[in-house]
Design an enzyme around this catalytic site. Structure first.
Site, mmCIF file in Angstrom:
data_model
loop_
_atom_site.group_PDB
_atom_site.id
_atom_site.type_symbol
_atom_site.label_atom_id
_atom_site.label_comp_id
_atom_site.label_asym_id
_atom_site.label_seq_id
_atom_site.Cartn_x
_atom_site.Cartn_y
_atom_site.Cartn_z
ATOM 1 N N LYS A 20 -0.714 4.925 4.309
ATOM 2 C CA LYS A 20 -1.683 4.037 5.068
ATOM 3 C C LYS A 20 -1.166 3.808 6.313
ATOM 4 O O LYS A 20 -0.093 3.443 6.794
ATOM 5 C CB LYS A 20 -1.877 2.748 4.243
ATOM 6 C CG LYS A 20 -2.730 1.650 4.867
ATOM 7 C CD LYS A 20 -3.239 0.440 4.054
ATOM 8 C CE LYS A 20 -4.081 -0.256 4.533
ATOM 9 N NZ LYS A 20 -5.486 0.264 4.900
ATOM 10 N N HIS A 42 0.866 -1.414 -0.019
ATOM 11 C CA HIS A 42 -0.011 -0.028 0.052
ATOM 12 C C HIS A 42 0.814 1.217 0.030
ATOM 13 O O HIS A 42 2.072 1.332 0.127
ATOM 14 C CB HIS A 42 -0.951 -0.075 1.238
ATOM 15 C CG HIS A 42 -2.015 -0.731 1.143
ATOM 16 N ND1 HIS A 42 -2.149 -2.275 1.513
ATOM 17 C CD2 HIS A 42 -3.452 -0.698 0.534
ATOM 18 C CE1 HIS A 42 -3.335 -2.643 1.347
ATOM 19 N NE2 HIS A 42 -4.184 -1.637 0.825
#
Length: 232
Positions: free
Chosen positions: A135, A131
């Site tokens: 995040k 990600h």
């Protein structure tokens, strides 16, 4: 629908854009500094806030007879309490670690593959998730859902970040660039490897899935999942 957005970051803004294109109305944008919430104007709430705010956001909506869609991760230690409040108020709720329609199909594929691999020895299973650097949680909620699907259909007892023990399902979390989300399940033996993978090209799939779930939930009571929405 008259939608309230709890959390007005990148995901909230994308949900707003897609909801307006589908002829819905955004009647509230609730962020960290919001004081007054017009509960009497809201048909449904979509919560993509923060782990610290999600439980209160969700339960206050239940107390005001507003159905809730939540994609916020990191608050699930309070999930059962939220469900009890939902039931007490005859509310409606869908939580998903990922609302992408493709990811929810991937969840089903993951479980089916895990069942198929039960009778085959010699394979070590692992999950890798990648990600963007913004995040906050690791592993991702999606990776945890994938891990739970494998645990329910294998001899693994638990999952662990970078786990090494025989009965630990290892999850490897990578944070780099602007990656929306890539999840890979790998079964590796000395002779070969089997992999299934889902790659999100942007966040639009997550936002669209949340809106579709909201359209499905309005007018219902009870606690549901994306399996209900997709009739899986």
């Amino acid at each position: 629908m008259k939608i309230a957005l709890f959390g007005y970051g990148k995901m909230g803004k994308m949900i707003e854009s897609l909801a307006l294109a589908r002829n819905h109305e955004i009647v509230a944008k609730i962020d960290i500094d919001t004081v007054d919430i017009p509960y009497n104007e809201i048909d449904i709430a979509i919560d993509f806030s923060t782990p610290e705010a999600a439980f209160q956001n969700i339960t206050e909506c239940f107390k005001n007879n507003i159905p809730v869609i939540s994609g916020t991760t990191g608050w699930l230690s309070n999930y059962e309490e939220a469900i009890a409040i939902c039931d007490k108020n005859n509310g409606a709720f869908i939580y998903a670690s990922n609302f992408s329609l493709g990811v929810n199909l991937f969840f089903e594929l993951n479980q089916k593959l895990a069942k198929m691999m039960q009778g085959v020895s010699g394979y070590r299973t692992s999950i890798e998730e990648i990600h963007h650097t913004q995040k906050l949680d690791a592993p991702s909620g999606t990776a945890i859902t994938l891990a739970e699907g494998i645990l329910d259909n294998s001899a693994y007892k638990t999952w662990k970040l970078d786990g090494e023990k025989e009965q630990e399902l290892s999850i490897h979390s990578i944070r780099e660039g602007q990656v929306p989300g890539t999840h890979t399940i790998a079964y590796k033996s000395e002779v070969d490897s089997i992999e299934i993978k889902h790659t999100a090209h942007n966040r639009e799939g997550f936002a669209l899935g949340a809106i579709i779930a909201a359209e499905w939930l309005v007018g219902k009571t009870g606690v549901y999942s994306m399996k209900d929405v997709l009739n899986l």
